[in-house]
Write a protein that holds these residues in place. Structure first.
Motif, PDB file in Angstrom:
ATOM      1  N   ASN A  13       0.824  -1.213   0.000  1.00  0.00           N
ATOM      2  CA  ASN A  13       0.000   0.000   0.000  1.00  0.00           C
ATOM      3  C   ASN A  13       0.854   1.258   0.000  1.00  0.00           C
ATOM      4  N   ILE A  14       1.929   1.250   0.766  1.00  0.00           N
ATOM      5  CA  ILE A  14       2.833   2.408   0.820  1.00  0.00           C
ATOM      6  C   ILE A  14       3.502   2.609  -0.536  1.00  0.00           C
ATOM      7  N   GLU A  16       2.433   1.658  -3.495  1.00  0.00           N
ATOM      8  CA  GLU A  16       1.430   2.121  -4.456  1.00  0.00           C
ATOM      9  C   GLU A  16       1.110   3.602  -4.257  1.00  0.00           C
ATOM     10  N   GLU A  17       1.039   4.045  -3.024  1.00  0.00           N
ATOM     11  CA  GLU A  17       0.779   5.467  -2.740  1.00  0.00           C
ATOM     12  C   GLU A  17       1.932   6.328  -3.241  1.00  0.00           C
ATOM     13  N   CYS A  18       3.163   5.856  -3.053  1.00  0.00           N
ATOM     14  CA  CYS A  18       4.334   6.597  -3.538  1.00  0.00           C
ATOM     15  C   CYS A  18       4.330   6.672  -5.063  1.00  0.00           C
ATOM     16  N   LYS A  20       1.702   6.544  -7.010  1.00  0.00           N
ATOM     17  CA  LYS A  20       0.611   7.442  -7.384  1.00  0.00           C
ATOM     18  C   LYS A  20       1.047   8.895  -7.244  1.00  0.00           C
ATOM     19  N   GLN A  21       1.698   9.213  -6.123  1.00  0.00           N
ATOM     20  CA  GLN A  21       2.162  10.573  -5.888  1.00  0.00           C
ATOM     21  C   GLN A  21       3.195  10.978  -6.940  1.00  0.00           C
ATOM     22  N   GLU A  24       1.425  11.747 -10.181  1.00  0.00           N
ATOM     23  CA  GLU A  24       0.651  12.991 -10.130  1.00  0.00           C
ATOM     24  C   GLU A  24       1.536  14.230 -10.157  1.00  0.00           C
TER      25      GLU A  24
END
Length: 65
Positions: A13-14, A16-18, A20-21, A24
């Motif tokens: 999850n971490i 994937e969040e990185c 995504k960021q 973006e």
């Protein structure tokens, strides 16, 4: 779910969040990589030096400083 699976799930999850960021914000974009200059330190330094030079050919004064 055991402790290892929980840890891997949280880690996933971490990551994937990185990703995504980074997508973006464009933080992984590297013009030097695209132009094939990534490992040509002298050329990269010349480009950066020109951008940081207030009297540079970019005519932007100290804007890039």
């Amino acid at each position: 779910m055991d402790l290892t699976e929980k840890l891997l799930c949280k880690t996933h999850n971490i990551v994937e969040e990185c990703r995504k960021q980074a997508s973006e914000t464009g933080e992984l974009f590297n013009i030097f990589d695209i132009t094939g200059m990534k490992y040509k330190e002298v050329l990269v330094c010349r480009v950066i030096g020109e951008l940081l030079n207030p009297q540079g050919s970019h005519c932007q004064g100290s804007r890039y400083l």
